[in-house]
Design a protein around this motif. Structure first.
Motif, PDB file in Angstrom:
ATOM      1  N   LEU A  46       5.628  -6.199  -3.322  1.00  0.00           N
ATOM      2  CA  LEU A  46       5.448  -4.813  -2.902  1.00  0.00           C
ATOM      3  C   LEU A  46       4.332  -4.733  -1.874  1.00  0.00           C
ATOM      4  CD1 LEU A  46       5.759  -2.591  -6.097  1.00  0.00           C
ATOM      5  CD2 LEU A  46       7.466  -3.058  -4.336  1.00  0.00           C
ATOM      6  N   SER A  47       4.717  -4.541  -0.629  1.00  0.00           N
ATOM      7  CA  SER A  47       3.775  -4.347   0.454  1.00  0.00           C
ATOM      8  C   SER A  47       3.646  -2.838   0.691  1.00  0.00           C
ATOM      9  CB  SER A  47       4.263  -5.087   1.704  1.00  0.00           C
ATOM     10  OG  SER A  47       3.385  -4.933   2.774  1.00  0.00           O
ATOM     11  N   SER A  48       3.454  -2.419   1.916  1.00  0.00           N
ATOM     12  CA  SER A  48       3.329  -0.997   2.229  1.00  0.00           C
ATOM     13  C   SER A  48       3.453  -0.802   3.733  1.00  0.00           C
ATOM     14  CB  SER A  48       1.974  -0.462   1.767  1.00  0.00           C
ATOM     15  OG  SER A  48       1.737   0.847   2.252  1.00  0.00           O
ATOM     16  N   VAL A  49       3.964   0.362   4.138  1.00  0.00           N
ATOM     17  CA  VAL A  49       3.982   0.667   5.570  1.00  0.00           C
ATOM     18  C   VAL A  49       2.563   0.782   6.114  1.00  0.00           C
ATOM     19  CG1 VAL A  49       6.208   1.825   5.448  1.00  0.00           C
ATOM     20  CG2 VAL A  49       4.118   3.164   5.181  1.00  0.00           C
ATOM     21  N   ALA A  50       1.582   0.986   5.218  1.00  0.00           N
ATOM     22  CA  ALA A  50       0.183   1.072   5.655  1.00  0.00           C
ATOM     23  C   ALA A  50      -0.286  -0.219   6.304  1.00  0.00           C
ATOM     24  CB  ALA A  50      -0.720   1.415   4.478  1.00  0.00           C
ATOM     25  N   GLY A  51       0.401  -1.332   6.017  1.00  0.00           N
ATOM     26  CA  GLY A  51       0.024  -2.601   6.603  1.00  0.00           C
ATOM     27  C   GLY A  51       0.581  -2.831   7.991  1.00  0.00           C
ATOM     28  N   GLU A  52       1.455  -1.933   8.462  1.00  0.00           N
ATOM     29  CA  GLU A  52       2.071  -2.117   9.768  1.00  0.00           C
ATOM     30  C   GLU A  52       1.067  -1.929  10.906  1.00  0.00           C
ATOM     31  OE1 GLU A  52       5.612  -2.668  11.202  1.00  0.00           O
ATOM     32  OE2 GLU A  52       4.939  -3.954   9.582  1.00  0.00           O
ATOM     33  N   VAL A 102       8.896  -5.707   0.302  1.00  0.00           N
ATOM     34  CA  VAL A 102       9.293  -4.301   0.205  1.00  0.00           C
ATOM     35  C   VAL A 102       8.176  -3.445   0.789  1.00  0.00           C
ATOM     36  CG1 VAL A 102      10.026  -2.448  -1.347  1.00  0.00           C
ATOM     37  CG2 VAL A 102      10.595  -4.842  -1.875  1.00  0.00           C
ATOM     38  N   ARG A 103       8.536  -2.591   1.750  1.00  0.00           N
ATOM     39  CA  ARG A 103       7.550  -1.752   2.432  1.00  0.00           C
ATOM     40  C   ARG A 103       7.837  -0.273   2.174  1.00  0.00           C
ATOM     41  NH1 ARG A 103       8.143  -4.955   8.178  1.00  0.00           N
ATOM     42  NH2 ARG A 103       6.871  -6.788   7.664  1.00  0.00           N
ATOM     43  N   PRO A 104       7.327   0.259   1.070  1.00  0.00           N
ATOM     44  CA  PRO A 104       7.505   1.689   0.826  1.00  0.00           C
ATOM     45  C   PRO A 104       6.524   2.506   1.666  1.00  0.00           C
ATOM     46  CG  PRO A 104       6.952   0.464  -1.192  1.00  0.00           C
ATOM     47  CD  PRO A 104       6.624  -0.401  -0.027  1.00  0.00           C
ATOM     48  N   GLY A 105       6.900   3.758   1.889  1.00  0.00           N
ATOM     49  CA  GLY A 105       5.952   4.709   2.463  1.00  0.00           C
ATOM     50  C   GLY A 105       5.174   5.365   1.332  1.00  0.00           C
ATOM     51  N   PHE A 106       4.886   6.640   1.480  1.00  0.00           N
ATOM     52  CA  PHE A 106       4.176   7.390   0.445  1.00  0.00           C
ATOM     53  C   PHE A 106       5.078   7.522  -0.780  1.00  0.00           C
ATOM     54  CE2 PHE A 106       2.653  10.995  -1.892  1.00  0.00           C
ATOM     55  CZ  PHE A 106       1.288  11.074  -1.652  1.00  0.00           C
ATOM     56  N   ILE A 152      -8.991   0.213   5.193  1.00  0.00           N
ATOM     57  CA  ILE A 152      -9.362  -0.821   4.220  1.00  0.00           C
ATOM     58  C   ILE A 152      -8.139  -1.209   3.397  1.00  0.00           C
ATOM     59  CG2 ILE A 152     -10.783  -1.331   2.192  1.00  0.00           C
ATOM     60  CD1 ILE A 152     -12.951   0.475   3.454  1.00  0.00           C
ATOM     61  N   TYR A 153      -7.485  -0.218   2.813  1.00  0.00           N
ATOM     62  CA  TYR A 153      -6.253  -0.475   2.067  1.00  0.00           C
ATOM     63  C   TYR A 153      -5.185  -1.067   2.998  1.00  0.00           C
ATOM     64  CZ  TYR A 153      -1.834   0.609  -0.312  1.00  0.00           C
ATOM     65  OH  TYR A 153      -0.584   0.537  -0.867  1.00  0.00           O
ATOM     66  N   GLY A 154      -5.037  -0.468   4.184  1.00  0.00           N
ATOM     67  CA  GLY A 154      -4.014  -0.927   5.114  1.00  0.00           C
ATOM     68  C   GLY A 154      -4.208  -2.372   5.534  1.00  0.00           C
ATOM     69  N   SER A 155      -5.458  -2.762   5.764  1.00  0.00           N
ATOM     70  CA  SER A 155      -5.703  -4.147   6.183  1.00  0.00           C
ATOM     71  C   SER A 155      -5.393  -5.126   5.054  1.00  0.00           C
ATOM     72  CB  SER A 155      -7.153  -4.304   6.648  1.00  0.00           C
ATOM     73  OG  SER A 155      -8.062  -4.075   5.586  1.00  0.00           O
ATOM     74  N   SER A 156      -5.647  -4.720   3.804  1.00  0.00           N
ATOM     75  CA  SER A 156      -5.332  -5.609   2.679  1.00  0.00           C
ATOM     76  C   SER A 156      -3.824  -5.786   2.554  1.00  0.00           C
ATOM     77  CB  SER A 156      -5.932  -5.067   1.380  1.00  0.00           C
ATOM     78  OG  SER A 156      -5.275  -3.889   0.943  1.00  0.00           O
ATOM     79  N   LYS A 157      -3.075  -4.707   2.792  1.00  0.00           N
ATOM     80  CA  LYS A 157      -1.616  -4.792   2.731  1.00  0.00           C
ATOM     81  C   LYS A 157      -1.057  -5.551   3.938  1.00  0.00           C
ATOM     82  CE  LYS A 157      -0.406  -2.762  -1.119  1.00  0.00           C
ATOM     83  NZ  LYS A 157       0.396  -3.468  -2.147  1.00  0.00           N
ATOM     84  N   ALA A 158      -1.729  -5.453   5.078  1.00  0.00           N
ATOM     85  CA  ALA A 158      -1.303  -6.221   6.244  1.00  0.00           C
ATOM     86  C   ALA A 158      -1.421  -7.719   5.957  1.00  0.00           C
ATOM     87  CB  ALA A 158      -2.140  -5.848   7.461  1.00  0.00           C
ATOM     88  N   GLY A 159      -2.518  -8.105   5.325  1.00  0.00           N
ATOM     89  CA  GLY A 159      -2.691  -9.502   4.952  1.00  0.00           C
ATOM     90  C   GLY A 159      -1.640  -9.956   3.959  1.00  0.00           C
TER      91      GLY A 159
END
Length: 251
Positions: free
Chosen positions: A142-148, A185-189, A156-163
């Motif tokens: 489970l990743s996140s669109v915040a990592g895009e 898997v890249r969910p949004g909100f 901070i959260y986004g960079s961790s998900k990007a990694g």
């Protein structure tokens, strides 16, 4: 082994109280999954989650697991795989944090990075090696669109998900052809307890919708899944915006 429709008969969840993970487990148990391991910090919530899956007919067990204690991961996860083959591992743990507080308290920011990235690297590599040794299985991350693209509101959260996302994509390439399938898997909100009280973003979704997308992705052996699907186009546009323009967006 998975059945003819790609449904796993055994499931290991890392982050056993995750609402998305439990929605996924319920959906899979309603199909053919019979053995479910819920790994997480010992708590009443973890026990209740296992009990709810037993009520649906699964052999649900709990195992103590702490993303922040990677020194224990090999022993804990090794014992699970020693009990029998695992058809699917769902890496679902993570923390959102509080951007304003975490900027002011760097140790809080480090804890987010250690949970979302370092803990995932440790447990992900251990599970991938075990899946490869048994010759089959899926690792769903489970990743996140915040990592895009890191946004000032949650970098901070986004960079961790990007990694995490980059790690999982690279791991999938490394395991290609081994019989092990890695799906990011890249969910949004997602409307969960973790996001309660936050302003809802466009294209918000639910744990059940993410679970459905995961099941579909398993059946298709997808490598990347966006939830909901239109986010693929939206995030592609945001990713390619010139930085001066991106900075002016209310993100």
């Amino acid at each position: 082994m998975k059945d003819a429709f790609g449904t796993p008969q055994s499931l290991l969840v890392l982050g056993g109280t995750s609402e998305i993970a439990l929605a996924t487990a319920r959906r899979l148990v309603a199909r053919r999954t019979r053995t479910v391991w819920l790994a997480g910090r010992p708590s009443a919530a973890l026990d209740e989650a296992a009990a709810s899956l037993r009520d649906l007919g699964a052999d649900a067990r709990t195992v103590p697991f702490d993303a922040l204690d990677p020194a224990t991961h090999e022993d804990v996860l090794g014992k699970v795989f020693a009990e029998g083959d695992i058809d699917m591992v769902l890496l679902a743990f993570g923390v959102l944090g509080d951007q304003a507080r975490d900027e002011a308290e760097p140790l809080s920011a480090v804890r987010i990075a250690q949970t979302n990235y370092t803990g995932a690297v440790s447990s992900g590599l251990i599970c991938a090696a075990a899946l490869q040794a048994q010759g089959h299985g899926s690792l769903v991350v489970l990743s996140s669109v915040a990592g895009e693209r890191a946004r000032r509101a949650n970098f901070i959260y986004g960079s961790s998900k990007a990694g995490l996302d980059a790690f999982a994509q690279g791991l999938g390439d490394a395991l290609y052809g081994t019989g092990v399938h890695v799906m990011v898997v890249r969910p949004g909100f997602v409307r969960t307890k973790m996001t309660a009280g936050l302003p809802e973003a466009p294209l918000a979704t639910t744990p059940e919708a993410v679970a459905e997308a995961i099941e579909t992705g398993l059946r298709r052996r997808s490598e990347t899944v966006w939830v909901p699907g239109p986010l693929r186009v939206v995030m592609s546009g945001l990713r390619h915006l010139p930085r001066p323009v991106f900075r002016r967006l209310p993100l």
